[in-house]
Write a protein that holds these residues in place. Structure first.
Motif, short mmCIF file in Angstrom:
data_model
loop_
_atom_site.label_atom_id
_atom_site.label_comp_id
_atom_site.label_asym_id
_atom_site.label_seq_id
_atom_site.Cartn_x
_atom_site.Cartn_y
_atom_site.Cartn_z
N GLY A 15 6.29 -0.21 8.49
CA GLY A 15 5.36 -1.27 8.52
C GLY A 15 3.83 -0.56 8.02
N GLU A 16 3.88 0.61 8.55
CA GLU A 16 2.47 1.34 7.89
C GLU A 16 2.55 1.58 6.37
N HIS A 17 3.75 1.93 5.91
CA HIS A 17 3.89 2.18 4.33
C HIS A 17 3.64 0.96 3.50
N VAL A 18 4.03 -0.30 4.17
CA VAL A 18 3.81 -1.64 3.37
C VAL A 18 2.37 -1.92 3.54
N GLU A 19 1.66 -1.93 4.90
CA GLU A 19 0.16 -2.22 4.77
C GLU A 19 -0.43 -1.19 4.09
N ALA A 20 -0.27 0.08 3.56
CA ALA A 20 -0.96 0.99 2.99
C ALA A 20 -0.62 0.62 1.27
N TRP A 21 0.56 0.14 0.97
CA TRP A 21 0.61 -0.20 -0.29
C TRP A 21 -0.09 -1.64 -0.70
N GLY A 22 -0.32 -2.52 0.46
CA GLY A 22 -0.86 -3.73 0.45
C GLY A 22 -2.43 -3.41 0.00
N PHE A 23 -2.88 -2.57 0.82
CA PHE A 23 -4.20 -2.15 0.68
C PHE A 23 -4.55 -1.67 -0.62
N ARG A 24 -3.63 -0.58 -1.18
CA ARG A 24 -4.01 -0.28 -2.54
C ARG A 24 -3.83 -1.39 -3.55
N LEU A 25 -2.92 -2.39 -3.40
CA LEU A 25 -2.76 -3.60 -4.40
C LEU A 25 -4.23 -4.32 -4.18
N MET A 26 -4.89 -4.41 -3.21
CA MET A 26 -6.06 -5.17 -3.22
C MET A 26 -7.09 -4.50 -3.79
N GLN A 27 -7.06 -3.22 -3.52
CA GLN A 27 -8.08 -2.50 -4.42
C GLN A 27 -7.84 -2.39 -5.69
N ASP A 28 -6.68 -2.42 -6.32
CA ASP A 28 -6.46 -2.49 -7.75
C ASP A 28 -7.05 -3.73 -8.24
N GLU A 29 -6.64 -4.74 -7.59
CA GLU A 29 -6.67 -6.32 -8.04
C GLU A 29 -8.24 -6.89 -7.76
N GLY A 30 -8.89 -6.08 -6.48
CA GLY A 30 -10.11 -6.67 -6.25
C GLY A 30 -10.08 -8.20 -5.64
N GLU A 31 -8.84 -8.48 -4.99
CA GLU A 31 -8.81 -9.69 -4.35
C GLU A 31 -8.10 -9.65 -2.95
N PHE A 32 -8.29 -10.24 -2.21
CA PHE A 32 -7.72 -10.41 -0.93
C PHE A 32 -6.01 -10.90 -0.76
#
Length: 283
Positions: A197-214
């Motif tokens: 769960g922590e791994h997926v949430e961290a992956w999602g955070f990096r995704l949002m940082q890269d794309e600039g969208e929530f």
């Protein structure tokens, strides 16, 4: 099986003694085989519901159910074992009265149960279930209330299985996978669900940082599975790096090794080669 000497009262007494003897021998056999402590303990209804997450309930009315589908109790888990054999003599008087009534052909009211998946939990009628088992019956009449849960009861055998179910439920609240994705992401160690769960949430955070969208949790779960998990699992299978673990456990292992060895979040042949050369292959 019930034995009939022609004297119903004596037969009922023998039924109870035989059931008690079976319970003691079962405990001894489990100890000799070094089986888990909970192998002969019936499942507590409240703990099962808490682990799976209650989603609602509805009354189904009177049905005939199989005795071997009854695996737990709402409030009498100490009086009977997993096969509803008495665990002490304190239930003897009532137990023998019911056994005597059944041997005389008297009418016995239906029991009341909760149904979770294919499993049943006794709300009222523990002694009737115990006597039915002792007399060799296979089915019993029951008023059934179906309880819907957030995750499936499939795979629950012993009380210890509830720990895995509870962690999985919490993981799926954090990472709301659906369909095939939900079914295929599996680990055996409950703690791994928290790590994943922590791994997926961290992956999602990096995704949002890269794309600039929530992205909400459902979108992160969907994209992680299709863009990250599935491609990596295919690479692991091709590289013969899954071993005897589940694919999810292999994914978690190699994801940790990837960053520990070469400090990157990317996936490519170079990463797999480095992990394979320098890491320990999962078994």
């Amino acid at each position: 099986m019930a034995r009939d000497t022609g004297f119903p009262r004596a037969d009922a007494e023998n039924d109870f003694l035989r059931a008690r003897r079976g319970q003691v021998l079962s405990r001894l056999a489990a100890w000799l085989r070094r089986e888990p402590d909970d192998v002969n303990i019936m499942l507590p209804f409240d703990e099962v519901v808490a682990a799976l997450g209650r989603a609602g309930e509805r009354r189904l009315g009177l049905q005939v159910i199989r005795l071997d589908s009854i695996v737990g109790s709402v409030d009498r888990t100490r009086d009977f074992d997993r096969r509803f054999r008495p665990t002490s003599i304190r239930v003897r008087e009532r137990w023998q009265r019911l056994a005597l009534a059944q041997r005389r052909g008297e009418s016995v009211p239906p029991i009341e149960v909760y149904r979770i998946g294919e499993l049943h939990f006794v709300q009222d009628g523990h002694h009737r279930v115990s006597v039915a088992h002792a007399l060799g019956q296979e089915t019993i009449e029951a008023y059934v209330t179906q309880v819907r849960t957030r995750i499936s009861a499939d795979g629950i055998r012993y009380r210890g299985d509830l720990i895995v179910k509870d962690h999985r439920r919490l993981f799926l609240e954090r990472v709301p996978l659906t369909g095939q994705a939900r079914a295929s992401v599996l680990v055996t160690d409950p703690a791994d669900y928290a790590h994943l769960g922590e791994h997926v949430e961290a992956w999602g955070f990096r995704l949002m940082q890269d794309e600039g969208e929530f992205c909400d949790r459902a979108a992160v779960a969907r994209r992680w599975y299709t863009e990250e998990y599935e491609p990596v699992v295919r690479m692991l299978r091709q590289a013969d790096l899954v071993g005897r673990r589940t694919e999810t456990e292999a994914y978690l292992w190699v994801a940790g090794e990837r960053y520990r060895l070469i400090r990157t979040h990317r996936w490519d042949d170079e990463v797999i080669a480095a992990v394979r050369e320098r890491g320990r292959r999962p078994q």
